[in-house]
Scaffold this active site. Sequence first.
Site, PDB file in Angstrom:
ATOM      1  N   TYR A 162      30.910  35.405  40.118  1.00  0.00           N
ATOM      2  CA  TYR A 162      30.844  36.869  40.309  1.00  0.00           C
ATOM      3  C   TYR A 162      29.953  37.495  39.241  1.00  0.00           C
ATOM      4  O   TYR A 162      29.058  38.301  39.545  1.00  0.00           O
ATOM      5  CB  TYR A 162      32.263  37.450  40.256  1.00  0.00           C
ATOM      6  CG  TYR A 162      32.306  38.960  40.310  1.00  0.00           C
ATOM      7  CD1 TYR A 162      32.103  39.647  41.499  1.00  0.00           C
ATOM      8  CD2 TYR A 162      32.572  39.714  39.161  1.00  0.00           C
ATOM      9  CE1 TYR A 162      32.154  41.036  41.545  1.00  0.00           C
ATOM     10  CE2 TYR A 162      32.622  41.102  39.205  1.00  0.00           C
ATOM     11  CZ  TYR A 162      32.417  41.765  40.394  1.00  0.00           C
ATOM     12  OH  TYR A 162      32.456  43.140  40.447  1.00  0.00           O
ATOM     13  N   LYS A 195      26.451  39.619  39.773  1.00  0.00           N
ATOM     14  CA  LYS A 195      26.273  41.007  39.355  1.00  0.00           C
ATOM     15  C   LYS A 195      25.096  41.142  38.389  1.00  0.00           C
ATOM     16  O   LYS A 195      24.396  42.150  38.380  1.00  0.00           O
ATOM     17  CB  LYS A 195      27.571  41.525  38.724  1.00  0.00           C
ATOM     18  CG  LYS A 195      28.659  41.761  39.748  1.00  0.00           C
ATOM     19  CD  LYS A 195      28.370  43.031  40.510  1.00  0.00           C
ATOM     20  CE  LYS A 195      28.964  43.098  41.876  1.00  0.00           C
ATOM     21  NZ  LYS A 195      28.717  44.357  42.577  1.00  0.00           N
ATOM     22  N   THR A 220      41.098  48.451  43.238  1.00  0.00           N
ATOM     23  CA  THR A 220      40.725  48.442  44.657  1.00  0.00           C
ATOM     24  C   THR A 220      41.070  47.074  45.243  1.00  0.00           C
ATOM     25  O   THR A 220      41.628  46.215  44.557  1.00  0.00           O
ATOM     26  CB  THR A 220      39.211  48.651  44.792  1.00  0.00           C
ATOM     27  OG1 THR A 220      38.583  47.563  44.100  1.00  0.00           O
ATOM     28  CG2 THR A 220      38.757  49.956  44.193  1.00  0.00           C
TER      29      THR A 220
HETATM   30  N1  NAP Z   1      36.957  47.934  41.284  1.00  0.00           N
HETATM   31  C1  NAP Z   1      36.426  47.736  40.085  1.00  0.00           C
HETATM   32  O1  NAP Z   1      37.119  47.753  39.052  1.00  0.00           O
HETATM   33  C2  NAP Z   1      34.964  47.478  39.950  1.00  0.00           C
HETATM   34  C3  NAP Z   1      34.410  47.366  38.673  1.00  0.00           C
HETATM   35  C4  NAP Z   1      33.042  47.141  38.545  1.00  0.00           C
HETATM   36  C5  NAP Z   1      32.270  47.028  39.683  1.00  0.00           C
HETATM   37  N2  NAP Z   1      32.838  47.132  40.921  1.00  0.00           N
HETATM   38  C6  NAP Z   1      31.974  46.996  42.084  1.00  0.00           C
HETATM   39  O2  NAP Z   1      32.231  48.042  43.001  1.00  0.00           O
HETATM   40  C7  NAP Z   1      31.871  47.619  44.318  1.00  0.00           C
HETATM   41  C8  NAP Z   1      32.949  47.968  45.313  1.00  0.00           C
HETATM   42  O3  NAP Z   1      34.086  47.178  45.055  1.00  0.00           O
HETATM   43  P1  NAP Z   1      35.571  47.726  45.276  1.00  0.00           P
HETATM   44  O4  NAP Z   1      36.201  47.714  43.938  1.00  0.00           O
HETATM   45  O5  NAP Z   1      35.566  48.978  46.065  1.00  0.00           O
HETATM   46  O6  NAP Z   1      36.219  46.516  46.103  1.00  0.00           O
HETATM   47  P2  NAP Z   1      36.708  46.409  47.625  1.00  0.00           P
HETATM   48  O7  NAP Z   1      37.656  47.504  47.958  1.00  0.00           O
HETATM   49  O8  NAP Z   1      37.181  44.998  47.796  1.00  0.00           O
HETATM   50  O9  NAP Z   1      35.383  46.629  48.425  1.00  0.00           O
HETATM   51  C9  NAP Z   1      34.484  45.590  48.646  1.00  0.00           C
HETATM   52  C10 NAP Z   1      33.855  45.830  50.006  1.00  0.00           C
HETATM   53  O10 NAP Z   1      32.911  44.778  50.224  1.00  0.00           O
HETATM   54  C11 NAP Z   1      32.970  44.447  51.584  1.00  0.00           C
HETATM   55  N3  NAP Z   1      32.527  43.089  51.792  1.00  0.00           N
HETATM   56  C12 NAP Z   1      33.017  41.953  51.236  1.00  0.00           C
HETATM   57  N4  NAP Z   1      32.368  40.892  51.727  1.00  0.00           N
HETATM   58  C13 NAP Z   1      31.443  41.367  52.588  1.00  0.00           C
HETATM   59  C14 NAP Z   1      30.471  40.773  53.425  1.00  0.00           C
HETATM   60  N5  NAP Z   1      30.311  39.444  53.493  1.00  0.00           N
HETATM   61  N6  NAP Z   1      29.696  41.557  54.186  1.00  0.00           N
HETATM   62  C15 NAP Z   1      29.847  42.894  54.165  1.00  0.00           C
HETATM   63  N7  NAP Z   1      30.750  43.533  53.405  1.00  0.00           N
HETATM   64  C16 NAP Z   1      31.545  42.766  52.634  1.00  0.00           C
HETATM   65  C17 NAP Z   1      34.425  44.631  51.996  1.00  0.00           C
HETATM   66  O11 NAP Z   1      34.448  44.988  53.362  1.00  0.00           O
HETATM   67  P3  NAP Z   1      35.095  44.128  54.534  1.00  0.00           P
HETATM   68  O12 NAP Z   1      36.043  43.153  53.877  1.00  0.00           O
HETATM   69  O13 NAP Z   1      35.749  45.113  55.417  1.00  0.00           O
HETATM   70  O14 NAP Z   1      33.920  43.489  55.185  1.00  0.00           O
HETATM   71  C18 NAP Z   1      34.860  45.814  51.139  1.00  0.00           C
HETATM   72  O15 NAP Z   1      34.735  47.014  51.859  1.00  0.00           O
HETATM   73  C19 NAP Z   1      31.577  46.116  44.199  1.00  0.00           C
HETATM   74  O16 NAP Z   1      30.179  45.930  44.126  1.00  0.00           O
HETATM   75  C20 NAP Z   1      32.212  45.727  42.867  1.00  0.00           C
HETATM   76  O17 NAP Z   1      31.567  44.627  42.277  1.00  0.00           O
HETATM   77  C21 NAP Z   1      34.171  47.352  41.086  1.00  0.00           C
END
Ligand code: NAP
Length: 298
Positions: free
Chosen positions: A166, A170, A200
Amino acid sequence: MSGKLAVVTGGSSGLGLATAAGLAGAGAEVVIAGRDAERLRLAAERIRERHPAAAPVRGERLDLASQASVADFAARLTGRGRPLDLLVNNAAVLYTQRRTLTEDGFELIMATNHLGHFALTGRLVPLLLRAPAPRVATVCSLTAKVPVLDLSDLMNERNYRPLSAYVKSKTALLLFALELQRRATRALTSVAVNPGNASTGLYRHGPAPVRGLNRGLDRVLGRDTENAASVILYGATSPDVVPGGYYTASGLLGRRGTPRPAPLPRVARDHALARDLWLKSEALTGVRPSFPARSLHV
Ligand SMILES: NC(=O)c1ccc[n+]([C@@H]2O[C@H](COP(=O)([O-])OP(=O)(O)OC[C@H]3O[C@@H](n4cnc5c(N)ncnc54)[C@H](OP(=O)(O)O)[C@@H]3O)[C@@H](O)[C@H]2O)c1
């Protein structure tokens, strides 16, 4: 954002859903892209309930882990011919217990997070370039601070460790966002954002210690999804962003507070590494983004 068209990958949950809702609330027509038709339908419904007067919001199937699905998604959008004002590269997968290969033979985490977005952006460049001020906002992470990205093992063949995969993906995305700006020069604006912490779905398949740590951080930092998504929205819409900029939350460890420009991690200042990653990504995906001759970076 009125009159503008935006695509948000991973828009059916978490930060992507909050970002898509923010964009719709600001007047944009939004395409939320994800793998599951029912989750997309429900997400679009939630956004419409929250912003009944908003421009249309619709879900489109996209599996970033499949190059064929990426090509199909881009072809559908291109077929409609509407200029694309904003692409938010947000979707991600955090963890798979075992090293998993996609139908293209790529390691799943790198395939989804980096190669999928690389190919998607490249295939959508012609639509982006038809918009008056196109922007690509790429969602990175604090983890991009790792010092190196070993291009000889991009697919994590040696000693697979899910969280390292991961982190690597990133870092690759951050290098991609910066190299995109260098190549496109003034043809579009590319920014990278680190939204900071939010509980999330990202962590749901992760190991218990990671889930626990994340919940603990959320409690301590008092952070919620909307708050974290505001950093993405800032990068995606603010007139104040600088092309090729990197934005994060202003508070402790970049995990809370209002968005601000952040210093680039050391690895992201390595232009040769970014160029080599770009060329490798082109070779792996077969997608070669091109920009008007006058904007080509040499
Ligand atoms: N949450 C945190 O603390 C945090 C911190 C730093 C960065 N981020 C970044 O924020 C972004 C959003 O993450 P989140 O926290 O909102 O997590 P999340 O709720 O798990 O969202 C991830 C999304 O990615 C989609 N996804 C996964 N595999 C996929 C694929 N093969 N094709 C298309 N869509 C796919 C999922 O949709 P489906 O499963 O419905 O396809 C889901 O909607 C990510 O880039 C993550 O690295 C999050």
